[in-house]
Design a protein around this motif. Structure first.
Motif, PDB file in Angstrom:
ATOM      1  N   TRP A 106       0.840  -1.198   0.000  1.00 58.66           N
ATOM      2  CA  TRP A 106       0.000   0.000   0.000  1.00 58.66           C
ATOM      3  C   TRP A 106       0.873   1.245   0.000  1.00 58.66           C
ATOM      4  N   LEU A 107       1.912   1.229   0.811  1.00 57.79           N
ATOM      5  CA  LEU A 107       2.778   2.402   0.920  1.00 57.79           C
ATOM      6  C   LEU A 107       3.451   2.720  -0.409  1.00 57.79           C
ATOM      7  N   ARG A 108       3.796   1.704  -1.168  1.00 59.53           N
ATOM      8  CA  ARG A 108       4.431   1.923  -2.474  1.00 59.53           C
ATOM      9  C   ARG A 108       3.508   2.670  -3.439  1.00 59.53           C
ATOM     10  N   GLN A 109       2.226   2.582  -3.220  1.00 57.09           N
ATOM     11  CA  GLN A 109       1.259   3.210  -4.127  1.00 57.09           C
ATOM     12  C   GLN A 109       0.945   4.654  -3.759  1.00 57.09           C
ATOM     13  N   GLN A 110       1.470   5.108  -2.621  1.00 59.87           N
ATOM     14  CA  GLN A 110       1.165   6.458  -2.161  1.00 59.87           C
ATOM     15  C   GLN A 110       2.176   7.459  -2.718  1.00 59.87           C
ATOM     16  N   GLY A 111       1.777   8.708  -2.700  1.00 52.55           N
ATOM     17  CA  GLY A 111       2.704   9.768  -3.049  1.00 52.55           C
ATOM     18  C   GLY A 111       3.542  10.134  -1.832  1.00 52.55           C
ATOM     19  N   ASN A 112       3.999  11.354  -1.798  1.00 48.90           N
ATOM     20  CA  ASN A 112       4.830  11.818  -0.697  1.00 48.90           C
ATOM     21  C   ASN A 112       3.951  12.159   0.505  1.00 48.90           C
ATOM     22  N   LEU A 113       3.953  11.293   1.514  1.00 45.92           N
ATOM     23  CA  LEU A 113       3.105  11.488   2.687  1.00 45.92           C
ATOM     24  C   LEU A 113       3.588  12.623   3.581  1.00 45.92           C
ATOM     25  N   LEU A 114       4.792  13.123   3.351  1.00 43.59           N
ATOM     26  CA  LEU A 114       5.289  14.237   4.141  1.00 43.59           C
ATOM     27  C   LEU A 114       4.496  15.518   3.883  1.00 43.59           C
ATOM     28  N   LEU A 115       3.772  15.545   2.786  1.00 40.70           N
ATOM     29  CA  LEU A 115       2.992  16.727   2.426  1.00 40.70           C
ATOM     30  C   LEU A 115       1.673  16.816   3.197  1.00 40.70           C
ATOM     31  N   LEU A 116       1.303  15.728   3.876  1.00 37.10           N
ATOM     32  CA  LEU A 116       0.051  15.712   4.618  1.00 37.10           C
ATOM     33  C   LEU A 116       0.222  16.371   5.986  1.00 37.10           C
ATOM     34  N   TRP A 117      -0.895  16.797   6.565  1.00 31.37           N
ATOM     35  CA  TRP A 117      -0.910  17.275   7.937  1.00 31.37           C
ATOM     36  C   TRP A 117      -1.699  16.288   8.776  1.00 31.37           C
ATOM     37  N   GLU A 118      -1.784  16.534  10.080  1.00 30.23           N
ATOM     38  CA  GLU A 118      -2.331  15.541  10.992  1.00 30.23           C
ATOM     39  C   GLU A 118      -3.720  15.034  10.597  1.00 30.23           C
ATOM     40  N   ARG A 119      -4.628  15.929  10.297  1.00 26.95           N
ATOM     41  CA  ARG A 119      -5.989  15.494   9.977  1.00 26.95           C
ATOM     42  C   ARG A 119      -6.013  14.644   8.716  1.00 26.95           C
ATOM     43  N   GLN A 120      -5.294  15.089   7.684  1.00 22.93           N
ATOM     44  CA  GLN A 120      -5.250  14.327   6.436  1.00 22.93           C
ATOM     45  C   GLN A 120      -4.592  12.965   6.644  1.00 22.93           C
ATOM     46  N   MET A 121      -3.498  12.954   7.403  1.00 21.36           N
ATOM     47  CA  MET A 121      -2.819  11.697   7.684  1.00 21.36           C
ATOM     48  C   MET A 121      -3.741  10.746   8.431  1.00 21.36           C
ATOM     49  N   SER A 122      -4.443  11.278   9.428  1.00 21.11           N
ATOM     50  CA  SER A 122      -5.353  10.462  10.219  1.00 21.11           C
ATOM     51  C   SER A 122      -6.432   9.835   9.343  1.00 21.11           C
ATOM     52  N   GLU A 123      -7.017  10.632   8.492  1.00 19.47           N
ATOM     53  CA  GLU A 123      -8.076  10.121   7.622  1.00 19.47           C
ATOM     54  C   GLU A 123      -7.551   9.043   6.684  1.00 19.47           C
ATOM     55  N   LEU A 124      -6.368   9.265   6.129  1.00 23.04           N
ATOM     56  CA  LEU A 124      -5.792   8.303   5.193  1.00 23.04           C
ATOM     57  C   LEU A 124      -5.460   6.986   5.898  1.00 23.04           C
ATOM     58  N   MET A 125      -4.791   7.059   7.041  1.00 31.58           N
ATOM     59  CA  MET A 125      -4.402   5.841   7.754  1.00 31.58           C
ATOM     60  C   MET A 125      -5.618   5.080   8.265  1.00 31.58           C
ATOM     61  N   HIS A 126      -6.593   5.790   8.777  1.00 34.93           N
ATOM     62  CA  HIS A 126      -7.780   5.135   9.297  1.00 34.93           C
ATOM     63  C   HIS A 126      -8.620   4.510   8.183  1.00 34.93           C
ATOM     64  N   SER A 127      -8.535   5.064   6.976  1.00 32.42           N
ATOM     65  CA  SER A 127      -9.269   4.468   5.857  1.00 32.42           C
ATOM     66  C   SER A 127      -8.739   3.076   5.518  1.00 32.42           C
ATOM     67  N   GLN A 128      -7.497   2.798   5.942  1.00 34.42           N
ATOM     68  CA  GLN A 128      -6.880   1.496   5.699  1.00 34.42           C
ATOM     69  C   GLN A 128      -6.932   0.580   6.931  1.00 34.42           C
ATOM     70  N   GLY A 129      -7.464   1.104   8.018  1.00 34.43           N
ATOM     71  CA  GLY A 129      -7.537   0.307   9.237  1.00 34.43           C
ATOM     72  C   GLY A 129      -6.285   0.342  10.077  1.00 34.43           C
TER      73      GLY A 129
END
Length: 223
Positions: A106-129
């Motif tokens: 899954w991580l290989r399919q993502q872009g640069n996660l450093l560009l996210l902030w806490e809320r966006q990161m939380s939503e993305l990670m929680h969408s994957q469980g």
């Protein structure tokens, strides 16, 4: 029988600015200390990757990052599990977040996660469980994030003073968050300072997530 697991570990290659130990040596030392497994949580942050490679060459960025985990995975056996996690820090912040359950494909399919902030990161990670924990939240320079964005708190960190760890535990309890312990291993002197002790073995990330959610474990604290 009881089982010990390290939940916060950095390697020489995946955390190249601060990790000093080869994956094979980390696996050997933790086996010698009686641990049954380890989660590799290398820094996914500007500390490890410069902006140019992270932003313009994300595939090379990810291949390098995952490589350290794959190297340590070679030393997995029936008595010692090696699992993939991460410690993410975004641009222009000192806050660190431990992610448990993350899948390397899954991580290989993502872009640069450093560009996210806490809320966006939380939503993305929680969408994957996946589970999100704020690491060592009372270290100098770190601010506590919105509790709504995290599942838990690292209440014991092997590199953090007792007083700061105690504040982290109090904050976690006040906000009804999951809790965890980790050594924050970078060099051999930080070996086996934290982790969890379970009654059942943890063989993979599915087992890890179930165990962390249940809080059915003892936390290792080596003051």
């Amino acid at each position: 029988m009881k089982y010990k697991y390290e939940l916060h570990t950095h390697t020489k290659y995946g955390s190249r600015q601060c990790g000093r130990t080869e994956p094979k040596d980390i696996a050997r030392m933790y086996k010698e200390k009686g641990y049954s497994g380890i989660v590799v949580t290398d820094h996914y942050s500007p500390l490890t990757f410069d902006f140019f490679h992270g932003y313009f060459n994300p595939k090379k960025f990810i291949d390098c990052y995952i490589g350290a985990y794959l190297d340590m995975k070679k030393y997995e056996d029936e008595h010692f599990s090696v699992m993939f996690g991460m410690e993410i820090r975004h641009y222009a912040t000192a806050n660190d977040y431990l992610i448990y359950g993350v899948d390397e494909n899954w991580l290989r399919q993502q872009g640069n996660l450093l560009l996210l902030w806490e809320r966006q990161m939380s939503e993305l990670m929680h969408s994957q469980g996946y589970l999100v924990y704020q690491a060592h939240p009372f270290r100098p320079g770190i601010t506590r994030c919105n509790p709504d964005y995290i599942d838990g708190v690292e209440i014991y960190n092997g590199k953090t003073p007792k007083k700061s760890n105690e504040k982290a535990e109090q904050w976690a309890r006040e906000n009804d968050k999951l809790m965890v312990s980790g050594s924050d291993f970078h060099v051999p002197s930080q070996l086996a300072r934290g982790g969890i002790i379970t009654e059942k073995p943890i063989k993979n990330n599915a087992d890890l997530l179930a165990t962390l959610k249940s809080m059915d474990f003892e936390m290792i604290k080596t003051y």
